[in-house]
Design a protein around this motif. Structure first.
Motif, PDB file in Angstrom:
ATOM      1  N   ASN A   6     161.856 111.316  43.560  1.00 25.01           N
ATOM      2  CA  ASN A   6     162.506 112.110  42.584  1.00 25.01           C
ATOM      3  C   ASN A   6     161.495 112.443  41.457  1.00 25.01           C
ATOM      4  O   ASN A   6     161.953 113.332  40.557  1.00 25.01           O
ATOM      5  N   ALA A   7     160.584 111.993  41.547  1.00 28.95           N
ATOM      6  CA  ALA A   7     159.550 112.000  40.350  1.00 28.95           C
ATOM      7  C   ALA A   7     158.821 113.661  40.553  1.00 28.95           C
ATOM      8  O   ALA A   7     158.532 113.953  41.766  1.00 28.95           O
ATOM      9  N   ARG A   8     158.436 114.035  39.559  1.00 30.03           N
ATOM     10  CA  ARG A   8     157.815 115.622  39.166  1.00 30.03           C
ATOM     11  C   ARG A   8     156.657 115.391  38.557  1.00 30.03           C
ATOM     12  O   ARG A   8     157.008 115.205  37.147  1.00 30.03           O
ATOM     13  N   ARG A  26     146.057 113.238  42.490  1.00 32.91           N
ATOM     14  CA  ARG A  26     147.261 114.029  43.145  1.00 32.91           C
ATOM     15  C   ARG A  26     147.528 113.420  44.441  1.00 32.91           C
ATOM     16  O   ARG A  26     148.874 113.451  44.964  1.00 32.91           O
ATOM     17  N   GLN A  27     146.596 113.212  45.203  1.00 31.56           N
ATOM     18  CA  GLN A  27     146.786 112.638  46.624  1.00 31.56           C
ATOM     19  C   GLN A  27     147.777 111.383  46.560  1.00 31.56           C
ATOM     20  O   GLN A  27     148.665 111.214  47.319  1.00 31.56           O
ATOM     21  N   ALA A  28     147.418 110.174  45.688  1.00 30.68           N
ATOM     22  CA  ALA A  28     147.982 109.182  45.523  1.00 30.68           C
ATOM     23  C   ALA A  28     149.265 109.404  45.030  1.00 30.68           C
ATOM     24  O   ALA A  28     150.205 108.604  45.790  1.00 30.68           O
ATOM     25  N   LEU A  29     149.632 110.301  44.256  1.00 26.80           N
ATOM     26  CA  LEU A  29     151.094 110.516  43.928  1.00 26.80           C
ATOM     27  C   LEU A  29     151.700 111.289  45.167  1.00 26.80           C
ATOM     28  O   LEU A  29     152.914 110.943  45.292  1.00 26.80           O
ATOM     29  N   ILE A  30     151.307 112.352  45.676  1.00 25.60           N
ATOM     30  CA  ILE A  30     152.071 112.745  46.798  1.00 25.60           C
ATOM     31  C   ILE A  30     152.175 111.580  47.832  1.00 25.60           C
ATOM     32  O   ILE A  30     153.725 111.725  48.299  1.00 25.60           O
ATOM     33  N   ASP A  31     151.417 111.012  48.036  1.00 21.74           N
ATOM     34  CA  ASP A  31     151.536 109.800  49.148  1.00 21.74           C
ATOM     35  C   ASP A  31     152.449 108.813  48.623  1.00 21.74           C
ATOM     36  O   ASP A  31     153.252 108.402  49.514  1.00 21.74           O
ATOM     37  N   ALA A  32     152.897 108.654  47.361  1.00 22.61           N
ATOM     38  CA  ALA A  32     153.991 107.967  46.828  1.00 22.61           C
ATOM     39  C   ALA A  32     155.038 108.743  46.903  1.00 22.61           C
ATOM     40  O   ALA A  32     156.302 108.137  46.406  1.00 22.61           O
ATOM     41  N   GLY A  33     155.454 109.893  47.376  1.00 19.04           N
ATOM     42  CA  GLY A  33     156.496 110.686  47.269  1.00 19.04           C
ATOM     43  C   GLY A  33     156.692 111.530  46.312  1.00 19.04           C
ATOM     44  O   GLY A  33     157.877 112.221  46.198  1.00 19.04           O
ATOM     45  N   TYR A  72     159.567 118.860  34.855  1.00 16.31           N
ATOM     46  CA  TYR A  72     158.588 117.679  35.171  1.00 16.31           C
ATOM     47  C   TYR A  72     158.670 116.394  34.269  1.00 16.31           C
ATOM     48  O   TYR A  72     159.241 116.660  33.033  1.00 16.31           O
ATOM     49  N   ASP A  73     158.544 115.435  34.989  1.00 13.50           N
ATOM     50  CA  ASP A  73     158.771 114.042  34.495  1.00 13.50           C
ATOM     51  C   ASP A  73     157.221 113.553  33.506  1.00 13.50           C
ATOM     52  O   ASP A  73     157.480 112.897  32.526  1.00 13.50           O
ATOM     53  N   ALA A  74     156.235 114.395  33.968  1.00 12.37           N
ATOM     54  CA  ALA A  74     154.795 113.817  33.401  1.00 12.37           C
ATOM     55  C   ALA A  74     153.984 114.907  33.698  1.00 12.37           C
ATOM     56  O   ALA A  74     153.876 115.670  34.489  1.00 12.37           O
ATOM     57  N   LEU A  75     152.604 114.559  32.797  1.00  7.84           N
ATOM     58  CA  LEU A  75     151.831 115.764  32.793  1.00  7.84           C
ATOM     59  C   LEU A  75     150.366 114.972  33.051  1.00  7.84           C
ATOM     60  O   LEU A  75     150.054 113.872  32.322  1.00  7.84           O
ATOM     61  N   LYS A 178     159.628 103.830  35.744  1.00 12.25           N
ATOM     62  CA  LYS A 178     160.365 103.897  34.407  1.00 12.25           C
ATOM     63  C   LYS A 178     160.863 105.388  33.857  1.00 12.25           C
ATOM     64  O   LYS A 178     161.965 105.091  33.487  1.00 12.25           O
ATOM     65  N   GLU A 179     160.149 106.307  34.028  1.00 13.48           N
ATOM     66  CA  GLU A 179     160.793 107.653  33.489  1.00 13.48           C
ATOM     67  C   GLU A 179     161.761 108.020  34.487  1.00 13.48           C
ATOM     68  O   GLU A 179     162.954 108.452  34.044  1.00 13.48           O
ATOM     69  N   THR A 180     161.817 107.702  35.835  1.00 10.63           N
ATOM     70  CA  THR A 180     162.787 108.252  36.504  1.00 10.63           C
ATOM     71  C   THR A 180     163.869 107.255  36.788  1.00 10.63           C
ATOM     72  O   THR A 180     165.276 107.617  36.978  1.00 10.63           O
TER      73      THR A 180
END
Length: 183
Positions: A6-8, A26-33, A72-75, A178-180
């Motif tokens: 659910n993170a953005r 970018r790819q690591a975050l995408i891979d984590a969903g 968004y949750d983060a920058l 933590k954020e989500t």
């Protein structure tokens, strides 16, 4: 990491970004969903750099003018020399950095990207790190600058260089969990 589905995350970059500092997180975050959106100053493909030479290009999903920080949750701000130098001259980008920070959302910057944090005037009293040539600017902006691979101070995450990318990614993921969870 199902908890990240659910993170953005918003990434902001322009020509001159350090290829590994944009592509790997970018790819690591995408891979984590994580849903990752890339914004730039213009809708055209942007040119990265790799070791001072031209690197890969990537097409932004939107322009900074179209960003709503509420989405968004983060920058995440990748480095490179030219990238943050151009972005810190763009009022909309600087305002976005301030807004994320003021809203208490995670702001992560690596290498030369802390120049944007200096410009957004969000470093006063913060513990942070960055590429050696930007550290004096960071200190002058009120930061307690240290030489560590990743520094987390509240909602601020900073790293020094491409070698720190694994620790940088781990810190971003931990902040997103933590954020989500708090959302």
């Amino acid at each position: 990491m199902a908890e990240l589905s659910n993170a953005r995350v918003l990434m902001i970059a322009t020509d001159g970004f350090e290829e590994s500092e944009l592509m790997k997180p970018r790819q690591a975050l995408i891979d984590a969903g994580v849903k990752v959106t890339l914004a730039s100053l213009k809708p055209d493909p942007i040119q990265g750099e790799k070791g001072g030479e031209k690197g890969a290009t990537i097409t932004p999903d939107m322009t900074v003018e179209d960003v709503d920080t509420e989405d968004y949750d983060a920058l995440v701000l990748p480095g490179g020399v030219g990238n943050p130098d151009k972005l810190r001259m763009d009022e909309t980008t600087v305002d976005l950095v301030q807004e994320f920070f003021d809203d208490g959302k995670t702001v992560a910057a690596i290498c030369h990207a802390p120049w944007l944090l200096v410009e957004a005037d969000v470093l006063d009293g913060k513990r942070a790190t960055g590429w050696p040539s930007v550290r004096t600017d960071m200190e002058n902006a009120g930061a307690d600058v240290v030489d560590e691979e990743v520094v987390v101070d509240g909602n601020l995450i900073t790293s020094r260089n491409p070698d720190d990318i694994p620790a940088f990614i781990d810190a971003i993921k931990a902040a997103l969990v933590k954020e989500t969870a708090d959302a």
